[in-house]
Write an enzyme that holds these catalytic residues in place. Structure first.
Site, PDB file in Angstrom:
ATOM      1  N   SER A   1      38.169  32.067  43.941  1.00 25.13           N
ATOM      2  CA  SER A   1      39.447  32.183  44.122  1.00 25.13           C
ATOM      3  C   SER A   1      39.753  32.601  45.838  1.00 25.13           C
ATOM      4  O   SER A   1      38.706  32.932  46.517  1.00 25.13           O
ATOM      5  CB  SER A   1      40.089  33.690  43.158  1.00 25.13           C
ATOM      6  OG  SER A   1      39.260  34.518  43.552  1.00 25.13           O
ATOM      7  N   GLY A   2      40.873  32.813  46.194  1.00 25.95           N
ATOM      8  CA  GLY A   2      41.179  33.346  47.455  1.00 25.95           C
ATOM      9  C   GLY A   2      40.561  32.389  48.629  1.00 25.95           C
ATOM     10  O   GLY A   2      40.580  31.214  48.567  1.00 25.95           O
TER      11      GLY A   2
ATOM     12  N   SER B   1      36.818  41.328  59.462  1.00 31.81           N
ATOM     13  CA  SER B   1      38.380  41.489  59.419  1.00 31.81           C
ATOM     14  C   SER B   1      38.720  42.088  60.953  1.00 31.81           C
ATOM     15  O   SER B   1      37.881  42.901  61.471  1.00 31.81           O
ATOM     16  CB  SER B   1      38.551  42.443  58.366  1.00 31.81           C
ATOM     17  OG  SER B   1      40.108  42.879  58.542  1.00 31.81           O
TER      18      SER B   1
ATOM     19  N   TYR C   1      37.417  49.872  53.113  1.00 32.64           N
ATOM     20  CA  TYR C   1      37.533  48.734  53.531  1.00 32.64           C
ATOM     21  C   TYR C   1      37.191  48.409  55.065  1.00 32.64           C
ATOM     22  O   TYR C   1      36.351  47.635  55.258  1.00 32.64           O
ATOM     23  CB  TYR C   1      38.814  47.886  53.183  1.00 32.64           C
ATOM     24  CG  TYR C   1      38.999  46.454  53.561  1.00 32.64           C
ATOM     25  CD1 TYR C   1      38.267  45.536  52.736  1.00 32.64           C
ATOM     26  CD2 TYR C   1      39.511  46.113  54.844  1.00 32.64           C
ATOM     27  CE1 TYR C   1      38.394  44.289  52.858  1.00 32.64           C
ATOM     28  CE2 TYR C   1      39.511  44.735  54.827  1.00 32.64           C
ATOM     29  CZ  TYR C   1      39.064  43.837  53.896  1.00 32.64           C
ATOM     30  OH  TYR C   1      39.286  42.456  54.415  1.00 32.64           O
TER      31      TYR C   1
ATOM     32  N   GLY D   1      37.360  32.054  49.385  1.00 35.42           N
ATOM     33  CA  GLY D   1      36.357  31.332  49.107  1.00 35.42           C
ATOM     34  C   GLY D   1      36.648  30.019  48.566  1.00 35.42           C
ATOM     35  O   GLY D   1      35.959  29.011  48.919  1.00 35.42           O
TER      36      GLY D   1
ATOM     37  N   GLY E   1      31.874  34.625  46.152  1.00 31.48           N
ATOM     38  CA  GLY E   1      33.341  34.648  45.651  1.00 31.48           C
ATOM     39  C   GLY E   1      34.059  33.444  46.150  1.00 31.48           C
ATOM     40  O   GLY E   1      35.190  33.155  46.638  1.00 31.48           O
ATOM     41  N   ALA E   2      33.569  32.345  45.630  1.00 31.35           N
ATOM     42  CA  ALA E   2      34.155  31.048  45.730  1.00 31.35           C
ATOM     43  C   ALA E   2      35.101  30.519  44.598  1.00 31.35           C
ATOM     44  O   ALA E   2      35.770  29.485  44.844  1.00 31.35           O
ATOM     45  CB  ALA E   2      32.964  29.776  45.609  1.00 31.35           C
TER      46      ALA E   2
END
Length: 315
Positions: A12-13, A171, A193, A15, A9-10
């Protein structure tokens, strides 16, 4: 020899921000971006190399919500590298979050306001779906796809003479009450989640118990309150202006993995004067439950691998 860091997940966000921070700390790294969208990944690679020309940045296509994609991507990683020093298990989803405005405003004027902001407990529910693999999407994306990735990459990760480190993006929303060994995919509940993040914490403990002697260490961390594509649309824009985004993911990059407590979650925080720091929080984890969960995942792996093999070799 360059250290090799693989990040899921690099593009965006968190990552994407992590890639920049890691290269700012050490531009002699080789970053491998494991991303679903190749065009976005190429754009990120070009941007990173423009600001850090001495770094090496490669791309592997991988969608952690597809076991076939994970297995194929892992095979490509094994062809590229002899070992991995760090594996950041970051990719994740928070699908179609529903914001409970009434619960939010009630929470603002209660003693639980800080807890509400840092965990979203009580103000967010999600609608989950089922993937092509027949698994709950949140469970597969946030946890099980990464579990299969670790299993595939064990030969690159397990070196007793030079430890490797797994770093999970967990989280504060990881709640024991939202997880059950009888429903590990949380198919019957409204908090997939939270369940997936608590499952992440359980798996982290089990991995340390089973792999520390082989030179593989695992840690979980919470990046704090951050605005990403996954979270920005949850709250009205005026509310986000009241929140201070904090991130200190690279702290674990500088720690000796064997010195970290496997039962501690490391969280980014900030003081009232704006000073960033990392705080450790003992997780509400039962080690026997963690081991049972690990065994359940191994059994699920056996079942789904048959499906993956049939997909790779259709009749």
């Amino acid at each position: 020899m360059r250290k090799v860091v693989l990040i899921t997940g690099a593009s965006s966000g968190i990552g994407l921000a992590l890639c920049g921070r890691l290269l700012a700390e050490d531009d002699d790294l080789h970053l491998c971006l494991a991303c679903r969208n190749l065009s976005k990944a190429r754009a990120v690679r070009d941007t990173l190399l423009a600001s850090h020309p001495s770094a090496e940045v490669s791309i592997v296509q991988m969608d952690v919500s597809s076991l076939q994609s994970v297995v194929r991507g892992a095979e490509e990683v094994k062809q590229k590298f002899q070992r991995l020093d760090y594996l950041y298990l970051n990719a994740g989803i928070l699908p179609n979050p529903q914001f409970n405005l009434k619960a939010f405003f009630c929470g603002i004027f209660s003693r639980n306001v800080i807890h509400m902001f840092t965990t979203a407990e009580g103000i967010l529910t999600q609608n989950d779906s089922v993937t092509a693999d027949g698994l709950q999407e949140v469970f597969e994306t946030n946890l099980f796809g990464h579990f299969i990735l670790i299993r595939e990459l064990e030969p690159l990760l397990c070196h007793a003479d030079n430890p490797s480190q797994l770093i999970w993006t967990s989280s504060r929303n990881a709640k024991k009450a939202n997880f059950s060994l009888e429903d590990i995919q949380h198919s019957k509940g409204p908090e997939p989640y939270s369940s997936s993040k608590y499952a992440t914490d359980l798996l982290n403990v089990a991995l340390n118990r089973n792999f520390n002697q082989k030179g593989l260490y695992s840690s979980v961390m919470c990046p704090g309150v951050v605005m990403t594509n996954m979270t920005y649309g949850i709250l009205p824009p005026f509310i986000w202006t009241l929140l201070l985004p904090i991130m200190w993911l690279v702290w674990l990059f500088h720690q000796k993995p064997e010195s970290l407590n496997p039962l501690t979650k490391y969280a980014s925080a900030t003081s009232g004067f704006g000073t960033n720091y990392v705080t450790g929080q003992k997780m509400d984890i039962d080690e026997d439950t963690a081991e049972k969960f690990y065994e359940v995942l191994l059994e699920l792996e056996k079942r789904v691998r048959t499906t993956v093999q049939k997909s790779d070799h259709p009749s």
